[in-house]
Design a protein around this motif. Structure first.
Motif, mmCIF file in Angstrom:
data_model
loop_
_atom_site.group_PDB
_atom_site.id
_atom_site.type_symbol
_atom_site.label_atom_id
_atom_site.label_comp_id
_atom_site.label_asym_id
_atom_site.label_seq_id
_atom_site.Cartn_x
_atom_site.Cartn_y
_atom_site.Cartn_z
ATOM 1 N N ARG A 56 0.858 -1.194 0.000
ATOM 2 C CA ARG A 56 0.000 0.000 0.000
ATOM 3 C C ARG A 56 0.883 1.229 0.000
ATOM 4 N NH1 ARG A 56 -3.893 -2.512 3.599
ATOM 5 N NH2 ARG A 56 -5.773 -2.831 2.386
ATOM 6 N N GLY A 57 0.574 2.194 -0.860
ATOM 7 C CA GLY A 57 1.370 3.405 -0.987
ATOM 8 C C GLY A 57 1.507 4.156 0.328
ATOM 9 N N LEU A 58 0.406 4.226 1.085
ATOM 10 C CA LEU A 58 0.439 4.994 2.336
ATOM 11 C C LEU A 58 1.410 4.394 3.336
ATOM 12 C CD1 LEU A 58 -3.137 6.189 3.385
ATOM 13 C CD2 LEU A 58 -1.066 7.559 3.072
ATOM 14 N N SER A 59 1.405 3.059 3.454
ATOM 15 C CA SER A 59 2.329 2.461 4.418
ATOM 16 C C SER A 59 3.766 2.575 3.919
ATOM 17 C CB SER A 59 1.947 1.024 4.779
ATOM 18 O OG SER A 59 1.525 0.332 3.653
ATOM 19 N N GLY A 60 3.935 2.594 2.583
ATOM 20 C CA GLY A 60 5.271 2.835 2.016
ATOM 21 C C GLY A 60 5.753 4.227 2.400
ATOM 22 N N ALA A 61 4.846 5.223 2.255
ATOM 23 C CA ALA A 61 5.203 6.612 2.571
ATOM 24 C C ALA A 61 5.581 6.723 4.047
ATOM 25 C CB ALA A 61 4.054 7.542 2.223
ATOM 26 N N ALA A 62 4.852 5.986 4.897
ATOM 27 C CA ALA A 62 5.147 6.021 6.338
ATOM 28 C C ALA A 62 6.549 5.476 6.612
ATOM 29 C CB ALA A 62 4.105 5.213 7.104
ATOM 30 N N ARG A 63 7.032 4.607 5.725
ATOM 31 C CA ARG A 63 8.376 4.041 5.912
ATOM 32 C C ARG A 63 9.431 4.790 5.101
ATOM 33 N NH1 ARG A 63 7.876 -1.646 4.254
ATOM 34 N NH2 ARG A 63 5.753 -1.186 3.624
ATOM 35 N N GLY A 64 9.053 5.969 4.587
ATOM 36 C CA GLY A 64 10.032 6.823 3.933
ATOM 37 C C GLY A 64 10.074 6.778 2.423
ATOM 38 N N PHE A 65 9.196 5.955 1.792
ATOM 39 C CA PHE A 65 9.156 5.950 0.327
ATOM 40 C C PHE A 65 8.501 7.231 -0.173
ATOM 41 C CE2 PHE A 65 9.184 1.338 1.064
ATOM 42 C CZ PHE A 65 10.077 0.915 0.095
ATOM 43 N N ASP A 66 8.885 7.651 -1.350
ATOM 44 C CA ASP A 66 8.162 8.709 -2.036
ATOM 45 C C ASP A 66 6.725 8.225 -2.235
ATOM 46 O OD1 ASP A 66 8.145 11.133 -3.953
ATOM 47 O OD2 ASP A 66 7.364 9.490 -5.188
ATOM 48 N N ARG A 67 5.738 9.075 -1.922
ATOM 49 C CA ARG A 67 4.335 8.633 -1.977
ATOM 50 C C ARG A 67 3.929 8.186 -3.387
ATOM 51 N NH1 ARG A 67 -1.047 9.490 0.248
ATOM 52 N NH2 ARG A 67 -2.257 8.160 -1.139
ATOM 53 N N VAL A 68 4.330 8.962 -4.391
ATOM 54 C CA VAL A 68 3.907 8.613 -5.755
ATOM 55 C C VAL A 68 4.515 7.269 -6.168
ATOM 56 C CG1 VAL A 68 3.969 9.308 -8.191
ATOM 57 C CG2 VAL A 68 3.482 11.014 -6.411
ATOM 58 N N LYS A 69 5.783 7.070 -5.833
ATOM 59 C CA LYS A 69 6.409 5.775 -6.167
ATOM 60 C C LYS A 69 5.742 4.652 -5.359
ATOM 61 C CE LYS A 69 10.960 7.502 -7.528
ATOM 62 N NZ LYS A 69 10.655 7.626 -8.953
ATOM 63 N N GLY A 70 5.446 4.949 -4.108
ATOM 64 C CA GLY A 70 4.758 3.957 -3.269
ATOM 65 C C GLY A 70 3.416 3.575 -3.889
ATOM 66 N N ASP A 71 2.671 4.571 -4.358
ATOM 67 C CA ASP A 71 1.376 4.290 -4.985
ATOM 68 C C ASP A 71 1.564 3.498 -6.284
ATOM 69 O OD1 ASP A 71 -0.268 5.331 -3.060
ATOM 70 O OD2 ASP A 71 -0.437 7.311 -3.985
ATOM 71 N N GLN A 72 2.621 3.811 -7.008
ATOM 72 C CA GLN A 72 2.883 3.032 -8.227
ATOM 73 C C GLN A 72 3.191 1.589 -7.863
ATOM 74 O OE1 GLN A 72 5.880 5.637 -9.902
ATOM 75 N NE2 GLN A 72 4.399 6.583 -11.282
ATOM 76 N N MET A 73 3.916 1.401 -6.759
ATOM 77 C CA MET A 73 4.179 0.029 -6.296
ATOM 78 C C MET A 73 2.863 -0.658 -5.929
ATOM 79 S SD MET A 73 7.517 0.996 -4.030
ATOM 80 C CE MET A 73 7.914 -0.575 -3.314
ATOM 81 N N GLY A 74 1.981 0.094 -5.282
ATOM 82 C CA GLY A 74 0.657 -0.452 -4.930
ATOM 83 C C GLY A 74 -0.116 -0.844 -6.188
ATOM 84 N N MET A 75 -0.029 -0.011 -7.204
ATOM 85 C CA MET A 75 -0.750 -0.329 -8.451
ATOM 86 C C MET A 75 -0.170 -1.585 -9.109
ATOM 87 S SD MET A 75 -1.847 3.322 -10.088
ATOM 88 C CE MET A 75 -0.548 4.434 -9.594
#
Ligand code: UDP
Length: 236
Positions: A56-75
């Motif tokens: 999930r992008g949000l949990s990625g962002a919480a761990r320091g990932f760029d949100r947009v990249k995190g969301d792309q990972m989620g997609m």
């Protein structure tokens, strides 16, 4: 049959089954055969799957990932789930076609409303992955959008509980189930049916949402035949 064309939203988490992560093949096969039984009745089926069982992008962002990249990972996670489900369909002889909102042929076909409708009319299940294709959205919003685009009669939200309750039935034993509720009430009572963006999109476009427990075998078929197995969210 109550509905001719449906959009079914499956959460990524539901694919985990009893595991804590990833895809449980037993759950996947059970979904595939339940959905095939509905397809056999002549219902056209579009599916949107989440990716929360993988990323999930949000949990990625919480761990320091760029949100947009995190969301792309989620997609990308939704693509993985969609491929797994299409493979389960093929194994039981049910044609299915994976579309991706972000072009990545030959992993999936580029999504377009008309190609998805064409696939459904030809008897394939159209699995539409990547949610909306944009960051900062969820697959709930993606499925609301696709349901409206493909002109589905209803958007089915398969969950772990059998409808919309006054409170979370997994936490509050006093919680009562609604047979019917309006979008406005869902928003006003802050009921966690879907996120507000998805609910508002359905409200504005008059797309009814049917919330039901997809993990009870046979529920999907019952719902399609008009049995009251969940909660209908609509404008009236
Ligand atoms: N996502 C996104 N745009 C979309 C749909 C999904 O960026 O239109 C990303 C987002 O990071 C989200 C992840 O994909 O957390 C997985 O989707 P979601 O959380 O909706 O999956 P579910 O909770 O249904 O398993």
């Amino acid at each position: 049959m109550k509905y001719n064309r449906i959009l079914l939203k499956l959460s990524g988490e539901s694919l985990m089954g009893s595991q804590g992560y990833g895809i449980d093949p037993e759950r996947l096969n059970s979904y595939a055969s339940q959905i095939q039984r509905v397809a056999d009745k002549g219902v056209q089926i579009g599916i949107v799957i989440g990716g929360g069982n993988i990323f999930r992008g949000l949990s990625g962002a919480a761990r320091g990932f760029d949100r947009v990249k995190g969301d792309q990972m989620g997609m990308m996670a939704t693509v993985i789930n969609s491929l797994a489900l299409s493979s389960a369909f093929e194994a039981i002889g049910q044609p299915a076609k994976v579309f991706t909102a972000i072009p990545m042929f030959p992993v999936g076909y580029p999504y377009s409303k008309w190609e998805a409708i064409k696939a459904m009319k030809e008897g394939s299940i159209a699995i539409m992955s990547c949610g909306t294709g944009s960051p900062y959205f969820t697959t709930d919003t993606g499925s609301a959008l696709r349901a409206i685009e493909i002109e589905a009669d209803v958007m089915l939200k398969g969950t772990r509980v059998d409808g919309v309750y006054t409170a979370d039935p997994e936490k509050d034993p006093e919680a009562k189930k609604f047979d019917k509720i309006t979008y406005d009430e869902v928003i006003a009572r802050n009921l966690k049916v879907m996120d507000i963006t998805a609910t508002a999109l359905c409200k504005e476009n008059d797309m009814p949402i049917y919330v039901f427990n997809m993990d009870k075998e046979g529920n999907l078929e019952k719902m399609i035949e008009g049995e009251n197995v969940g909660t209908l969210v609509s404008n009236n």
